[in-house]
Structure formats: C-alpha cells, structure tokens
Scaffold this motif. Structure first.
Motif, PDB file in Angstrom:
ATOM      1  N   VAL A  22     107.224  61.569  71.467  1.00  0.00           N
ATOM      2  CA  VAL A  22     108.626  61.913  70.821  1.00  0.00           C
ATOM      3  C   VAL A  22     109.428  60.607  71.276  1.00  0.00           C
ATOM      4  O   VAL A  22     110.033  60.002  70.373  1.00  0.00           O
ATOM      5  CB  VAL A  22     109.119  62.954  71.085  1.00  0.00           C
ATOM      6  N   ALA A  23     109.497  60.126  72.520  1.00  0.00           N
ATOM      7  CA  ALA A  23     110.152  59.004  72.876  1.00  0.00           C
ATOM      8  C   ALA A  23     109.772  57.671  72.372  1.00  0.00           C
ATOM      9  O   ALA A  23     110.573  56.950  71.842  1.00  0.00           O
ATOM     10  CB  ALA A  23     110.094  59.058  74.526  1.00  0.00           C
ATOM     11  N   LEU A  24     108.505  57.811  72.173  1.00  0.00           N
ATOM     12  CA  LEU A  24     107.948  56.388  71.531  1.00  0.00           C
ATOM     13  C   LEU A  24     108.400  56.448  69.965  1.00  0.00           C
ATOM     14  O   LEU A  24     108.816  55.552  69.497  1.00  0.00           O
ATOM     15  CB  LEU A  24     106.440  56.335  71.733  1.00  0.00           C
ATOM     16  N   GLY A  25     108.164  57.777  69.345  1.00  0.00           N
ATOM     17  CA  GLY A  25     108.402  57.800  67.923  1.00  0.00           C
ATOM     18  C   GLY A  25     110.115  57.547  67.659  1.00  0.00           C
ATOM     19  O   GLY A  25     110.240  56.975  66.738  1.00  0.00           O
ATOM     20  N   THR A  26     110.962  57.701  68.579  1.00  0.00           N
ATOM     21  CA  THR A  26     112.316  57.625  68.379  1.00  0.00           C
ATOM     22  C   THR A  26     112.442  55.983  68.456  1.00  0.00           C
ATOM     23  O   THR A  26     113.306  55.798  67.656  1.00  0.00           O
ATOM     24  CB  THR A  26     113.005  58.208  69.600  1.00  0.00           C
ATOM     25  N   PHE A  27     111.994  55.497  69.341  1.00  0.00           N
ATOM     26  CA  PHE A  27     112.086  54.012  69.531  1.00  0.00           C
ATOM     27  C   PHE A  27     111.478  53.145  68.157  1.00  0.00           C
ATOM     28  O   PHE A  27     112.327  52.309  67.495  1.00  0.00           O
ATOM     29  CB  PHE A  27     111.302  53.310  70.698  1.00  0.00           C
ATOM     30  N   VAL A  28     110.366  53.490  67.817  1.00  0.00           N
ATOM     31  CA  VAL A  28     109.628  52.869  66.606  1.00  0.00           C
ATOM     32  C   VAL A  28     110.720  53.550  65.208  1.00  0.00           C
ATOM     33  O   VAL A  28     110.500  52.471  64.533  1.00  0.00           O
ATOM     34  CB  VAL A  28     108.215  53.244  66.377  1.00  0.00           C
ATOM     35  N   GLY A  29     110.839  54.722  65.114  1.00  0.00           N
ATOM     36  CA  GLY A  29     111.358  55.002  64.027  1.00  0.00           C
ATOM     37  C   GLY A  29     112.699  54.779  63.499  1.00  0.00           C
ATOM     38  O   GLY A  29     112.955  54.602  62.405  1.00  0.00           O
ATOM     39  N   ALA A  30     113.495  54.180  64.598  1.00  0.00           N
ATOM     40  CA  ALA A  30     114.749  53.587  64.428  1.00  0.00           C
ATOM     41  C   ALA A  30     114.680  52.099  63.874  1.00  0.00           C
ATOM     42  O   ALA A  30     115.639  51.420  63.412  1.00  0.00           O
ATOM     43  CB  ALA A  30     115.546  53.426  65.673  1.00  0.00           C
ATOM     44  N   ARG A  31     113.604  51.433  63.819  1.00  0.00           N
ATOM     45  CA  ARG A  31     113.282  50.020  63.513  1.00  0.00           C
ATOM     46  C   ARG A  31     112.531  49.935  62.251  1.00  0.00           C
ATOM     47  O   ARG A  31     111.982  48.797  61.906  1.00  0.00           O
ATOM     48  CB  ARG A  31     112.710  49.598  64.923  1.00  0.00           C
ATOM     49  N   ILE A  32     112.322  50.948  61.587  1.00  0.00           N
ATOM     50  CA  ILE A  32     111.437  50.896  60.255  1.00  0.00           C
ATOM     51  C   ILE A  32     112.269  51.471  59.216  1.00  0.00           C
ATOM     52  O   ILE A  32     113.029  52.159  59.338  1.00  0.00           O
ATOM     53  CB  ILE A  32     110.031  51.521  60.406  1.00  0.00           C
ATOM     54  N   ASP A  33     111.868  50.892  57.861  1.00  0.00           N
ATOM     55  CA  ASP A  33     112.625  51.322  56.741  1.00  0.00           C
ATOM     56  C   ASP A  33     112.002  52.609  56.009  1.00  0.00           C
ATOM     57  O   ASP A  33     110.710  53.088  56.554  1.00  0.00           O
ATOM     58  CB  ASP A  33     112.900  50.283  55.773  1.00  0.00           C
ATOM     59  N   GLN A  72     110.313  52.867  53.291  1.00  0.00           N
ATOM     60  CA  GLN A  72     108.873  52.610  52.603  1.00  0.00           C
ATOM     61  C   GLN A  72     107.879  52.503  53.739  1.00  0.00           C
ATOM     62  O   GLN A  72     106.691  53.153  53.584  1.00  0.00           O
ATOM     63  CB  GLN A  72     109.034  51.138  51.993  1.00  0.00           C
ATOM     64  N   LEU A  73     107.893  51.810  54.788  1.00  0.00           N
ATOM     65  CA  LEU A  73     107.072  51.780  56.030  1.00  0.00           C
ATOM     66  C   LEU A  73     107.196  53.371  56.694  1.00  0.00           C
ATOM     67  O   LEU A  73     105.803  53.787  56.871  1.00  0.00           O
ATOM     68  CB  LEU A  73     107.513  51.035  57.149  1.00  0.00           C
ATOM     69  N   PHE A  74     108.098  54.238  56.619  1.00  0.00           N
ATOM     70  CA  PHE A  74     108.008  55.463  57.356  1.00  0.00           C
ATOM     71  C   PHE A  74     107.214  56.445  56.391  1.00  0.00           C
ATOM     72  O   PHE A  74     106.267  56.935  56.926  1.00  0.00           O
ATOM     73  CB  PHE A  74     109.718  55.901  56.901  1.00  0.00           C
ATOM     74  N   LYS A  75     107.271  56.090  54.956  1.00  0.00           N
ATOM     75  CA  LYS A  75     106.431  56.888  54.076  1.00  0.00           C
ATOM     76  C   LYS A  75     104.861  56.554  54.066  1.00  0.00           C
ATOM     77  O   LYS A  75     104.162  57.329  54.322  1.00  0.00           O
ATOM     78  CB  LYS A  75     106.775  56.689  52.766  1.00  0.00           C
ATOM     79  N   MET A  76     104.793  55.367  54.306  1.00  0.00           N
ATOM     80  CA  MET A  76     103.420  54.628  54.539  1.00  0.00           C
ATOM     81  C   MET A  76     102.671  55.318  55.994  1.00  0.00           C
ATOM     82  O   MET A  76     101.583  55.631  55.729  1.00  0.00           O
ATOM     83  CB  MET A  76     103.367  53.087  54.669  1.00  0.00           C
ATOM     84  N   ILE A  77     103.577  55.408  56.995  1.00  0.00           N
ATOM     85  CA  ILE A  77     103.081  55.903  58.256  1.00  0.00           C
ATOM     86  C   ILE A  77     102.705  57.413  57.997  1.00  0.00           C
ATOM     87  O   ILE A  77     101.787  57.891  58.651  1.00  0.00           O
ATOM     88  CB  ILE A  77     104.113  55.818  59.498  1.00  0.00           C
ATOM     89  N   MET A  78     103.320  58.163  57.398  1.00  0.00           N
ATOM     90  CA  MET A  78     103.080  59.534  56.860  1.00  0.00           C
ATOM     91  C   MET A  78     101.710  59.714  56.236  1.00  0.00           C
ATOM     92  O   MET A  78     100.851  60.614  56.253  1.00  0.00           O
ATOM     93  CB  MET A  78     104.222  60.232  56.268  1.00  0.00           C
ATOM     94  N   ALA A  79     101.605  58.852  55.296  1.00  0.00           N
ATOM     95  CA  ALA A  79     100.433  58.854  54.422  1.00  0.00           C
ATOM     96  C   ALA A  79      99.124  58.621  55.193  1.00  0.00           C
ATOM     97  O   ALA A  79      98.092  59.189  55.077  1.00  0.00           O
ATOM     98  CB  ALA A  79     100.671  57.763  53.205  1.00  0.00           C
ATOM     99  N   VAL A  80      99.320  57.527  55.961  1.00  0.00           N
ATOM    100  CA  VAL A  80      98.269  57.088  56.715  1.00  0.00           C
ATOM    101  C   VAL A  80      97.728  58.253  57.871  1.00  0.00           C
ATOM    102  O   VAL A  80      96.709  58.763  58.013  1.00  0.00           O
ATOM    103  CB  VAL A  80      98.520  55.956  57.575  1.00  0.00           C
ATOM    104  N   THR A  81      98.841  59.055  58.272  1.00  0.00           N
ATOM    105  CA  THR A  81      98.549  59.896  59.378  1.00  0.00           C
ATOM    106  C   THR A  81      97.725  61.111  58.416  1.00  0.00           C
ATOM    107  O   THR A  81      97.103  61.855  59.559  1.00  0.00           O
ATOM    108  CB  THR A  81      99.918  60.513  59.891  1.00  0.00           C
ATOM    109  N   ILE A  82      98.276  61.558  57.422  1.00  0.00           N
ATOM    110  CA  ILE A  82      97.685  62.567  56.726  1.00  0.00           C
ATOM    111  C   ILE A  82      96.143  62.275  56.335  1.00  0.00           C
ATOM    112  O   ILE A  82      95.313  63.060  56.491  1.00  0.00           O
ATOM    113  CB  ILE A  82      98.324  63.070  55.510  1.00  0.00           C
ATOM    114  N   ILE A  83      96.146  60.948  55.797  1.00  0.00           N
ATOM    115  CA  ILE A  83      94.811  60.642  55.332  1.00  0.00           C
ATOM    116  C   ILE A  83      93.822  60.636  56.383  1.00  0.00           C
ATOM    117  O   ILE A  83      92.471  61.129  56.491  1.00  0.00           O
ATOM    118  CB  ILE A  83      94.781  59.299  54.622  1.00  0.00           C
TER     119      ILE A  83
END
Length: 250
Positions: free
Chosen positions: A90-101, A103-114
């Motif tokens: 969660v701490a790592l996700g907070t740091f990374v999530g604050a630095r992506i737009d 589009q990249l946010f949705k790409m991470i979600m898609a890659v995770t699911i696939i």
C-alpha cells in the motif's frame, strides 16, 4: 444532469455508481470477480485515481457485510503472512500512484487483470504439489496485493491467484478474503485522505447513499455462491476476471 454533494452527474453516471455498489456488495459475499468489474466502471465516470478514493468507502461498507456473514471461515495462517507485506505494498502504491496519469493507471489495471487470468488458469491445470506454498510466494503476493489495491482497488485478482493456489474450500476462501480486504481497506484510508486527497466529505456522503444497494448486492452474492459447487465456483471467479479484463481493454 444532477448535482449531488458538488458532483455533477448524468443519469448514466448515477446508474453506473449504483451498479458498482451492487457489484461491490456481491463481491464481498463471494462473487469476487464482480469487484474487479467495478474498477473500470467507476474509472469511466471519475477517472482512475479519483475513482479509487470514491470506491474505497463503498468497499469498507461492503466489508462489514462480508465479515458479518463469513467471519468464522478464515485461514489465519495465510493472513498473518499476507498482512505485513500488503501494508508495505500500500505504501509503495501510494508513492507510485501519485506519479502516474490516468492512462498509465488504467494500463496497470489491465495488465494486473490479464496477468491474474493467465496465472489462475495455469493453477487450475497443475498438480497441487507444484504450487509454491511458502512464505516467499505469500510475501510476494501480499506485496502485489497491497500495491494493486492502492493503485486501482484490484487486489481481488491478485488474492484470487494466491488463495486459489492454496486450494481453500469455498467458504474458507470467501472468509479469508473478507478479513484480508477489511484490514487492507481500512489501512488505505489515511493514504487516500492525506496523501492523495481522494476521500473527502462529499465522496463519503455520496457513498452513504448507496448502502441499501450494497446490502442488496451482499444478499445476492450469498444466494449465488450457495448455488455453485466448489469446482464451478473456482471457474466462475476466473470467468468474472476475464470479463473485467475485456472491459479494461475496450
């Protein structure tokens, strides 16, 4: 157009929010793939990061119903290993999530699911002794679960990979995930409030309106799960995950 708590919403937006509430309730009483569909649905209305803060209170409300019904069914030997690593994720996700737009946010979600679909399908085809049942595997999945939970409320797919690999009985699987997400979702609240500023009074008030729909979804989830055999239930989870992946890619 309707204005609710400073949100200007179309009737379609309201229908999506209510559908997300219904699916969230279902996901917490066993229909876990439904929870993966909610992320792309809510992102279509509010955007990636903002939607994760709006969905979080919904998840916490639904967690209460899930624990109330399945609290006796939990494999605590796995949860004790997962919790610390998930908190770090969660701490790592907070740091990374604050630095992506978005589009990249949705790409991470898609890659995770696939990726989760591929692993879950493979796990269903290998023998039990070939599955890595050790602390290193559990720690890695806990870290991934915490990270994906923070950046997109998608830890459901990661936890499905891990807990399906443990071959847990249906009710124990549901109870274990209920306790895991109750812990991790509460842990995420300060990060959303103070780091991302995605949870505010108006988001909580909007979410409170959906509680009756969440309760209806929780009841439907119980009914659906009772009607499925152990084997059918496992493939049902995989099938719902596939639907979520298709939604992310369209």
């Amino acid at each position: 157009m309707i204005t609710l708590f400073s949100f200007t919403l179309t009737y379609t937006d309201i229908a999506v929010i209510l559908l997300v509430a219904l699916l969230t309730g279902m996901s917490k009483t066993g229909v876990h793939g439904a929870g993966m569909i909610t992320a792309p649905l809510m992102a279509s209305v509010f955007g990636g990061q903002q939607s994760s803060g709006i969905v979080l209170p919904l998840l916490i409300f639904a967690d209460i119903f899930g624990i109330a019904y399945y609290h006796r069914h939990a494999a605590w030997q796995y949860l004790r290993i997962l919790f610390p690593w998930a908190a770090l994720g969660v701490a790592l996700g907070t740091f990374v999530g604050a630095r992506i737009d978005d589009q990249l946010f949705k790409m991470i979600m898609a890659v995770t699911i696939i990726s989760s679909i591929s692993i879950m399908t493979w796990l269903e085809r290998v023998k039990r002794e070939k599955i890595p049942d050790n602390r290193l595997f559990a720690g890695g999945m806990g870290l991934a679960g915490g990270f994906t939970s923070m950046v997109g409320n998608l830890a459901g797919s990661v936890m499905a990979v891990y807990l399906l690999s443990m071959r847990l009985p249906k009710n124990v699987y549901i109870g274990t995930t209920a306790w895991f997400f109750a812990f991790i979702n509460l842990f995420k609240v300060p990060f959303h409030v103070f780091a991302w500023h995605t949870i505010r009074w108006n988001t909580v008030m909007l979410d409170l309106l959906t509680i009756p729909v969440i309760l209806l979804g929780a009841w439907l989830g119980i009914v659906i799960v009772k009607s499925l055999s152990e084997k059918v239930y496992r493939w049902f989870i995989i099938g719902m995950t596939v639907v979520a992946a298709v939604m992310m890619l369209t």
